[in-house]
Design a protein around this motif. Structure first.
Motif, PDB file in Angstrom:
ATOM      1  N   VAL A   1     -38.026  -4.572  23.732  1.00  0.00           N
ATOM      2  CA  VAL A   1     -38.258  -5.290  24.990  1.00  0.00           C
ATOM      3  C   VAL A   1     -39.206  -4.490  25.887  1.00  0.00           C
ATOM      4  O   VAL A   1     -40.121  -5.047  26.508  1.00  0.00           O
TER       5      VAL A   1
ATOM      6  N   PHE B   1     -41.574  -6.829  37.423  1.00  0.00           N
ATOM      7  CA  PHE B   1     -40.861  -6.324  36.238  1.00  0.00           C
ATOM      8  C   PHE B   1     -39.906  -5.177  36.592  1.00  0.00           C
ATOM      9  O   PHE B   1     -39.027  -4.839  35.794  1.00  0.00           O
ATOM     10  N   LEU B   2     -40.113  -4.575  37.781  1.00  0.00           N
ATOM     11  CA  LEU B   2     -39.232  -3.467  38.171  1.00  0.00           C
ATOM     12  C   LEU B   2     -37.949  -3.961  38.859  1.00  0.00           C
ATOM     13  O   LEU B   2     -37.040  -3.173  39.108  1.00  0.00           O
ATOM     14  N   ILE B   3     -37.900  -5.270  39.152  1.00  0.00           N
ATOM     15  CA  ILE B   3     -36.749  -5.808  39.894  1.00  0.00           C
ATOM     16  C   ILE B   3     -35.394  -5.484  39.239  1.00  0.00           C
ATOM     17  O   ILE B   3     -34.467  -5.059  39.934  1.00  0.00           O
ATOM     18  N   PRO B   4     -35.250  -5.650  37.919  1.00  0.00           N
ATOM     19  CA  PRO B   4     -33.924  -5.356  37.335  1.00  0.00           C
ATOM     20  C   PRO B   4     -33.406  -3.961  37.667  1.00  0.00           C
ATOM     21  O   PRO B   4     -32.208  -3.754  37.840  1.00  0.00           O
ATOM     22  N   LEU B   5     -34.351  -3.025  37.785  1.00  0.00           N
ATOM     23  CA  LEU B   5     -33.969  -1.643  38.077  1.00  0.00           C
ATOM     24  C   LEU B   5     -33.440  -1.505  39.498  1.00  0.00           C
ATOM     25  O   LEU B   5     -32.626  -0.627  39.795  1.00  0.00           O
TER      26      LEU B   5
ATOM     27  N   ILE C   1     -31.725  -3.758  41.092  1.00  0.00           N
ATOM     28  CA  ILE C   1     -30.456  -4.458  41.315  1.00  0.00           C
ATOM     29  C   ILE C   1     -29.296  -3.561  40.873  1.00  0.00           C
ATOM     30  O   ILE C   1     -29.331  -3.015  39.765  1.00  0.00           O
TER      31      ILE C   1
ATOM     32  N   TRP D   1     -31.367  -5.662  29.779  1.00  0.00           N
ATOM     33  CA  TRP D   1     -32.084  -6.319  30.883  1.00  0.00           C
ATOM     34  C   TRP D   1     -32.252  -5.360  32.060  1.00  0.00           C
ATOM     35  O   TRP D   1     -33.325  -5.243  32.626  1.00  0.00           O
TER      36      TRP D   1
ATOM     37  N   MET E   1     -34.734  -2.340  31.071  1.00  0.00           N
ATOM     38  CA  MET E   1     -36.032  -2.560  30.419  1.00  0.00           C
ATOM     39  C   MET E   1     -37.220  -2.031  31.226  1.00  0.00           C
ATOM     40  O   MET E   1     -38.200  -1.597  30.621  1.00  0.00           O
TER      41      MET E   1
ATOM     42  N   ILE F   1     -37.488   0.770  32.717  1.00  0.00           N
ATOM     43  CA  ILE F   1     -37.653   2.208  32.436  1.00  0.00           C
ATOM     44  C   ILE F   1     -38.415   2.378  31.119  1.00  0.00           C
ATOM     45  O   ILE F   1     -39.397   3.117  31.047  1.00  0.00           O
TER      46      ILE F   1
ATOM     47  N   VAL G   1     -37.145 -11.992  33.794  1.00  0.00           N
ATOM     48  CA  VAL G   1     -36.807 -11.140  34.936  1.00  0.00           C
ATOM     49  C   VAL G   1     -36.306 -11.969  36.115  1.00  0.00           C
ATOM     50  O   VAL G   1     -35.315 -11.623  36.765  1.00  0.00           O
TER      51      VAL G   1
ATOM     52  N   SER H   1     -27.041  -6.152  47.053  1.00  0.00           N
ATOM     53  CA  SER H   1     -28.359  -5.878  46.448  1.00  0.00           C
ATOM     54  C   SER H   1     -29.499  -5.845  47.443  1.00  0.00           C
ATOM     55  O   SER H   1     -30.494  -5.160  47.216  1.00  0.00           O
TER      56      SER H   1
ATOM     57  N   VAL I   1     -30.973  -2.668  48.594  1.00  0.00           N
ATOM     58  CA  VAL I   1     -31.450  -1.906  47.427  1.00  0.00           C
ATOM     59  C   VAL I   1     -32.785  -2.468  46.950  1.00  0.00           C
ATOM     60  O   VAL I   1     -33.740  -1.709  46.693  1.00  0.00           O
ATOM     61  N   ILE I   2     -32.892  -3.797  46.855  1.00  0.00           N
ATOM     62  CA  ILE I   2     -34.139  -4.398  46.364  1.00  0.00           C
ATOM     63  C   ILE I   2     -35.281  -4.114  47.339  1.00  0.00           C
ATOM     64  O   ILE I   2     -36.351  -3.663  46.938  1.00  0.00           O
TER      65      ILE I   2
ATOM     66  N   MET J   1     -39.965   5.920  42.631  1.00  0.00           N
ATOM     67  CA  MET J   1     -39.064   5.555  41.533  1.00  0.00           C
ATOM     68  C   MET J   1     -39.740   5.784  40.198  1.00  0.00           C
ATOM     69  O   MET J   1     -39.188   6.378  39.302  1.00  0.00           O
TER      70      MET J   1
ATOM     71  N   ILE K   1     -38.814   8.420  37.248  1.00  0.00           N
ATOM     72  CA  ILE K   1     -38.421   7.959  35.914  1.00  0.00           C
ATOM     73  C   ILE K   1     -39.258   8.624  34.835  1.00  0.00           C
ATOM     74  O   ILE K   1     -38.768   9.069  33.821  1.00  0.00           O
TER      75      ILE K   1
END
Lengths: 299, 285
Positions: free
Chosen positions: A88, A110-114, A116, A174, A177, A179, B31, B261, B264-265, B275, B279
């Motif tokens: 992924v 694409f960074l949103i999941p991180l 949350i 999900w 992903m 990272i 996403v 959230s 955080v978002i 970030m 990483i």
């Protein structure tokens, strides 16, 4: 000479003292974690008294069928989840590798999941994979015109070991992903396109170019993803805790041993096994990476 | 009259572009859809959730903020938010007090055995949280720190401190080396150099570290769960877990999740640069 050395030494200690409080804090906790983990794992309660050292707790845990089941499930969780995270991450990285309009915006998206919280992601899946309702069941039952019916009865996602651990893995992949994507994207960006062109000029086909040019250069980033993601897979706790309930992985077994059974020594012993699994995986992956790198570079 | 022959390479190029566009669209959906559905559930009315077998609508029949107003009419919920704020703010304070001086030293001086030292500083974080939480909880029980703010703050500081040191260190490193030397030549002492020159210049990075620490504490679950349990002091994550156990209406779960959230978002997108640095640092040779 001695005098000037002493001066230099004193000067340096005087310079670095602000480091000490943080160092004492972190190293102090490291010692506490290590001492308590070993102390609890190798002690056993007998007639109201604690005996130390004893391998009784560790051997009781190792022969516990629930532990064996959790170890097997966690191993499968790592074995399936890690390549999935790599795939992924590579998929997203290859999309972003192209130059296109709004690339930075999509990258941010694409960074949103991180961003949350993990517990929230688990809650989203808890809601979506509800039984008998829930969006996913309704989708698979063909309730929406845009998707064909794939099942005839709703699936009890959290009521089956396979499905519950499957959706836990889905949540983990999900959430993490971005990272993998970022690491692989930096690996892709580091490849000099001239190398690829030079190989083409020298008559190498696409397969040879990918195998002998791209892959060896991508090994550091791919191995970083595999290593970091496999460690994270071993460590996973929140997704199976929320979504898989009674189907334990090592992380959730530690929790239930500690909180439900009141067995702190057993929980520490499982935690110790978890740490050893991570260390072993790290060494195996580093060895495989080295062998692979040598093989690809040589051929 | 000659017919125009289509160029086959043009077809291949178009097919590739279409394939890439389809991949991009599916990735965006992958996403966005879960996040959209979370927001949708949070503003759903009861009829949009309990549909009696009919398909759950992709947009609520009658969007409502009733879940949010319900939460904010509950005095206990305010207590939970205040608890989360107290713990997060104190964690930021303690982490910065310990981390900024350490970051200053590591970022500005040639410390002997620096690499080994850095490894030592992050070693405790190499343990899985679920493994290190047992020893720390046992230690805190002995010190009577379980079910206390102090226990949660100390544990969250442990989690955040390595990040503060690393982010702060890069902030101090990015300041030109001869700046403090020139100030020293002009007669400023070490404290003046730190407080008047280096600290103001490092502020953007340190603010990022502080926000990161705040968010880490705000959405932390494992240590809060073990140290605070489901007892008197409840944080937002513990509140959400408590609700999950009783399977309340999904719109309520979603509303709590949105409130958890949102900060955080917002802040994470603002801190994207830090970030991604955090990483990828050290992960790729």
């Amino acid at each position: 000479m001695n005098e000037s050395w002493e001066k230099e030494k004193r000067f340096k200690i005087h310079e670095v003292w602000p480091l000490f409080p943080a160092a004492v804090y972190l190293v102090g906790f490291l010692i506490i974690v290590g001492v308590y983990l070993l102390g609890l794992s190798f002690s056993i309660e007998k007639n109201g008294a604690t005996a130390f050292p004893s391998v009784g707790t560790v051997s009781a845990v190792l022969s516990n069928p629930e532990f064996r089941r959790a170890l097997l499930d966690t191993t499968l969780f790592v074995a399936v989840g890690t390549p999935l995270e790599l795939a992924v991450g590579l998929f997203l990285a290859l999309i972003l590798y192209q130059q296109f309009r709004f690339r930075n915006f999509i990258r941010g998206l694409f960074l949103i999941p991180l961003a949350i919280p993990v517990l929230v992601t688990a809650t989203i899946l808890f809601i979506l994979f509800d039984y008998p309702g829930g969006h996913v069941n309704h989708l698979l039952l063909g309730h929406y015109g845009f998707f064909p019916a794939l099942v005839h009865v709703p699936l009890n996602w959290r009521g089956s070991e396979f499905l519950a651990l499957g959706i836990s893995m889905l949540g983990k992949v999900w959430r993490d992903m971005p990272i993998s994507m970022l690491i692989l994207l930096s690996g892709l960006n580091a490849i000099d396109p001239e190398l690829f062109d030079a190989a083409r000029t020298m008559g190498a086909g696409l397969r040879r170019r990918i195998w002998h040019v791209v892959l060896p250069l991508m090994i550091p980033s791919m191995s970083a993803v595999v290593l970091l993601r496999s460690i994270e897979m071993w460590k996973e706790f929140i997704f199976p805790f929320v979504l898989a309930g009674k189907y334990a992985l090592l992380g959730t077994l530690i929790e239930s041993m500690y909180n439900d059974w009141g067995n702190s020594s057993g929980a520490a012993a499982v935690a110790l096994v978890l740490v050893l699994c991570i260390v072993a995986t790290t060494f195996v992956f580093l060895w495989i990476t080295e062998v692979l790198r040598k093989h690809l570079v040589r051929t | 009259m000659r017919m125009a022959v289509p160029d086959p390479s043009l077809h291949i190029k178009r097919a590739k572009t279409a394939l890439w566009a389809a991949a991009l669209a599916s990735a965006v959906l992958l996403v966005v859809v879960p996040v959209y559905l979370l927001v949708k559930y949070s503003i759903s009315d009861a009829a949009s959730i309990n549909t009696g077998g009919a398909p759950i609508p992709l947009w609520p029949y009658h969007p409502t903020f009733r879940s949010f107003t319900y939460l904010f009419s509950d005095a206990h919920f305010y207590g939970v938010i205040i608890n989360s704020l107290i713990i997060a703010v104190c964690t930021v304070g303690l982490s910065m007090c310990l981390g900024v001086p350490a970051a200053y030293v590591l970022g500005r001086f040639r410390v002997p055995g620096r690499r080994l030292l850095l490894l030592g500083l992050i070693s405790v974080r190499l343990f899985p949280d679920i493994a290190s939480v047992i020893p720390i909880t046992e230690f805190f029980i002995r010190l009577r720190l379980q079910n206390t703010y102090a226990g949660a703050i100390l544990a969250h500081t442990l989690l955040a401190l390595p990040y503060v040191i690393f982010i702060g260190m890069s902030a101090f490193e990015s300041i030109p080396a001869d700046l403090d030397q020139q100030a020293r030549v002009l007669g400023a002492n070490r404290f003046s150099v730190f407080f008047r020159i280096l600290l103001p210049l490092a502020v953007p990075g340190l603010v990022a570290a502080a926000i990161y620490t705040f968010l880490l504490s705000w959405d932390e679950f494992i240590f809060a769960y073990f140290i605070l349990g489901l007892g008197k002091i409840s944080t937002l994550t513990l509140y959400l877990k408590q609700k999950l156990a009783y399977s309340p209406p999904q719109n309520l779960l979603a509303a709590i999740s949105v409130l958890l959230s949102l900060p955080v978002i917002v802040f994470s997108l603002m801190l994207q640069k830090y970030m991604t640095t955090g990483i990828t640092t050290g992960s790729v040779k």
